[in-house]
Design an enzyme around this catalytic site. Structure first.
Site, short mmCIF file in Angstrom:
data_model
loop_
_atom_site.label_atom_id
_atom_site.label_comp_id
_atom_site.label_asym_id
_atom_site.label_seq_id
_atom_site.Cartn_x
_atom_site.Cartn_y
_atom_site.Cartn_z
N HIS A 1 0.88 -1.18 0.00
CA HIS A 1 0.00 0.00 0.00
C HIS A 1 0.92 1.22 0.00
O HIS A 1 1.42 1.63 1.05
CB HIS A 1 -0.87 0.03 1.26
CG HIS A 1 -1.75 -1.18 1.44
ND1 HIS A 1 -3.08 -1.18 1.09
CD2 HIS A 1 -1.50 -2.41 1.93
CE1 HIS A 1 -3.62 -2.37 1.37
NE2 HIS A 1 -2.67 -3.13 1.88
N ARG B 1 0.11 4.31 -0.73
CA ARG B 1 -0.58 5.52 -0.24
C ARG B 1 -0.48 6.70 -1.18
O ARG B 1 -0.49 7.84 -0.72
CB ARG B 1 0.02 5.96 1.12
CG ARG B 1 0.18 4.90 2.17
CD ARG B 1 -1.16 4.49 2.70
NE ARG B 1 -1.04 3.68 3.90
CZ ARG B 1 -1.82 2.62 4.14
NH1 ARG B 1 -2.76 2.27 3.26
NH2 ARG B 1 -1.70 1.94 5.25
N ASN C 1 -6.51 1.16 -2.08
CA ASN C 1 -7.17 1.92 -1.01
C ASN C 1 -6.37 3.18 -0.66
O ASN C 1 -6.00 3.41 0.49
CB ASN C 1 -7.41 1.05 0.23
CG ASN C 1 -6.13 0.46 0.82
OD1 ASN C 1 -5.15 0.28 0.11
ND2 ASN C 1 -6.14 0.19 2.11
N LYS D 1 -9.28 -5.66 -6.74
CA LYS D 1 -9.19 -5.97 -5.31
C LYS D 1 -10.55 -5.69 -4.67
O LYS D 1 -11.13 -4.62 -4.85
CB LYS D 1 -8.12 -5.10 -4.64
CG LYS D 1 -8.11 -5.14 -3.10
CD LYS D 1 -7.54 -6.44 -2.57
CE LYS D 1 -7.56 -6.50 -1.04
NZ LYS D 1 -6.49 -5.75 -0.39
N HIS E 1 -9.65 -9.32 0.28
CA HIS E 1 -9.45 -9.22 1.73
C HIS E 1 -10.65 -9.93 2.33
O HIS E 1 -11.78 -9.47 2.20
CB HIS E 1 -9.40 -7.75 2.18
CG HIS E 1 -9.21 -7.60 3.66
ND1 HIS E 1 -8.11 -7.00 4.20
CD2 HIS E 1 -9.99 -7.98 4.70
CE1 HIS E 1 -8.20 -7.01 5.52
NE2 HIS E 1 -9.34 -7.60 5.85
N HIS F 1 -3.47 -12.58 2.30
CA HIS F 1 -3.15 -12.74 3.73
C HIS F 1 -4.02 -13.74 4.49
O HIS F 1 -4.69 -13.40 5.45
CB HIS F 1 -3.08 -11.40 4.47
CG HIS F 1 -4.17 -10.41 4.23
ND1 HIS F 1 -5.49 -10.73 4.24
CD2 HIS F 1 -4.10 -9.06 4.01
CE1 HIS F 1 -6.20 -9.63 4.04
NE2 HIS F 1 -5.38 -8.61 3.89
N ASP G 1 2.29 -6.93 2.64
CA ASP G 1 1.16 -6.08 3.03
C ASP G 1 1.70 -4.78 3.64
O ASP G 1 1.17 -4.29 4.64
CB ASP G 1 0.24 -6.81 4.01
CG ASP G 1 -1.12 -6.12 4.17
OD1 ASP G 1 -1.33 -5.05 3.56
OD2 ASP G 1 -1.96 -6.66 4.91
N HIS H 1 1.69 3.79 8.28
CA HIS H 1 0.84 4.77 8.96
C HIS H 1 1.75 5.68 9.78
O HIS H 1 2.84 5.27 10.19
CB HIS H 1 -0.13 4.06 9.92
CG HIS H 1 -1.18 3.25 9.23
ND1 HIS H 1 -2.28 3.81 8.63
CD2 HIS H 1 -1.30 1.91 9.05
CE1 HIS H 1 -3.04 2.85 8.11
NE2 HIS H 1 -2.46 1.69 8.34
N GLY I 1 -2.10 -1.86 10.35
CA GLY I 1 -1.20 -2.07 9.23
C GLY I 1 0.24 -1.85 9.65
O GLY I 1 0.52 -1.03 10.53
O1 DOR Z 1 -3.64 -4.04 8.34
C1 DOR Z 1 -4.00 -3.69 7.22
N1 DOR Z 1 -3.67 -2.50 6.73
N2 DOR Z 1 -4.74 -4.52 6.49
C2 DOR Z 1 -5.31 -4.13 5.34
O2 DOR Z 1 -6.01 -4.90 4.74
C3 DOR Z 1 -5.11 -2.75 4.85
C4 DOR Z 1 -3.89 -2.18 5.37
C5 DOR Z 1 -3.80 -0.66 5.17
O3 DOR Z 1 -4.01 -0.22 4.05
O4 DOR Z 1 -3.49 0.04 6.13
#
Ligand code: DOR
Length: 440
Positions: A63, A65, A95, A148, A180, A234, A305, A309, A324
């Protein structure tokens, strides 16, 4: 006149699809041209003595971002992290903010990758309630590895939880869909059993094994009914691994390095919010089942994955803490350490990070060291000992759940379509990443 090559990689042990071999590789115009060539035939020569030459490794679950919060991660920073971690390609989840759910956003991202990405990329397109009619076109877009579906809610607002809408998504096109898989109804019903500020270990109780199993068994029933191939990302429970063995005609699956490496409840005591992810890290019984599924061949691909953050978002009390964990830079080192400890063989690790994801998503000319394929290589030193530290992490969020871990085995070079893109911890050249080609 003798054949010449742009690049020759000589002296290493090469992970060919049919086994490890001592050979040299000649590269021309960014592709693998020949084996067993003289080092002198190369305009440039890489001496791989003492190293293993692997196919350019792929993390099919990140991800990055972007678009979103560049103070946390972006395509430039995340793809540089990938190279430093020994990866030649990453497949990026939809996402983002805003999510990748329509043709205009896909076009913007496709154009942005050329010039911004330092390694090659695949793109997932997100399914939403509003874009089902467009999915058949979107899944065939340039660089798109798959649609997805978040069948359980996680970071962002992509969610399709009910059977009727899931069925419509499955009937919309024909390529493999990545899911997911956590049952949203059970998640909602159980939320009331917990309070804000509960210990982080409650995360694995709330999103319990039954939540994951229910999600996967519902998806398998619908996939069989509609005939639409599925990829469960996952997978985290012993029950799902057992169950999926009966669905190999329709389903492939992925396991995450965190679900193989961290163990509850210890991880929650040691890492707090930095162990919180969806689906959760679980207890030893599930970790052992995940290893069995790796070693009996049930698992098709391995991912990080990578889900960065900010520290502020992580500091919020459970369950509001951001779920995450970062991982794109640590995936290969941690897996090489597992190889060192004999938990899986090097060829199995290579399969899970190259030919496996290439097969699942239909990536063309990636994932195997064979003539005509892209000259992508990850060179690793199986004896090198190194400690993973937060300071090494180049994702702007600046943390890894593996900080302090001493590993044996390290990626020392990445060659991307014939050019050295990372050497000895340094990213070289420019953002040369391109979109991966996928079978339509
Ligand atoms: O822990 C997770 N974080 N699982 C996910 O499916 C999404 C991901 C996120 O984008 O932060």
């Amino acid at each position: 006149m003798a054949e010449t090559f742009d690049l020759v990689i000589a002296g290493g042990t090469v992970a060919l699809p049919w086994g490890l071999g001592e050979t040299s590789i000649g590269v021309r115009a960014g592709r693998i041209a020949a084996f067993g060539v003289a080092a002198a035939a190369g305009a440039e020569v890489i001496d791989a003595t003492g190293l293993h030459v692997l196919p350019g490794l792929i993390d099919a679950h990140v991800h990055l971002r972007d678009p979103g919060d560049r103070a946390v991660e972006s395509i430039p920073s995340g793809t540089r992290a990938a190279l430093l971690g020994g990866l030649a390609a990453v497949f990026d989840m939809p996402n983002t903010t805003p999510p990748l759910t329509d043709a205009a956003r896909l076009a913007t991202k496709q154009n942005y990758v050329a010039g911004a990405a330092w390694c090659d990329m695949g793109l997932y397109v997100g399914a939403s309630r509003d874009n089902i009619a467009a999915l058949a076109g979107l899944e065939l877009g340039r660089g798109v590895c798959a649609v997805k579906v978040f069948a359980g809610s996680s970071t962002g607002n992509l969610l399709i939880e009910d059977d009727e809408t899931l069925r419509r998504v499955m009937l919309s096109g024909r390529r493999r869909i990545a899911y997911h898989s956590e049952d949203e109804y059970r998640l909602r019903a159980r939320r009331a059993l917990f309070s804000t500020g509960d210990p982080y270990a409650r995360h694995a109780e709330w999103r319990d094994p039954e939540t994951a199993f229910l999600g996967t068994s519902r998806l398998m029933r619908l996939a069989r009914e509609t005939g639409r191939p599925a990829h469960i990302v996952h997978v985290s429970t012993a029950e799902e691994f057992a169950y999926l063995g009966d669905y190999r005609d329709i389903a492939t699956c992925e396991v995450l390095v965190n679900h193989l490496t961290q163990i509850a409840p210890e991880c929650y005591e040691r890492l707090g919010a930095y162990a919180v992810m969806n689906p959760p890290i679980r207890d030893r019984r599930h970790v052992e089942a995940a290893w069995r599924a790796v070693n009996d061949g049930l698992v098709d691909s391995l991912g990080s994955d990578h889900a960065p953050h900010s520290r502020e978002a992580k500091a919020r009390p459970w369950p509001d803490t951001a779920a995450g964990l970062t991982g794109v830079q640590t995936l290969v080192p941690v897996m090489l350490d597992h190889v060192h400890h004999g938990r899986l063989s090097l060829p199995r690790m290579v399969d899970l990070l190259s030919a496996g994801p290439a097969r699942v998503f239909g990536a063309l000319s990636k994932g195997r060291i064979v003539r005509g394929y892209d000259a992508d290589f990850t060179l690793v030193d199986l004896r090198r000992q190194q400690r993973i530290e937060n300071e090494w992490i180049v994702s702007p969020c600046g943390w890894t759940p593996f900080a302090g871990m001493a590993v044996t085995g390290w990626p020392v070079m990445v060659v991307l379509r014939g050019a050295v893109a990372m050497r000895d911890g340094e990213v070289l050249g420019g953002p040369r990443g391109r979109l991966v080609h996928f079978r339509s």
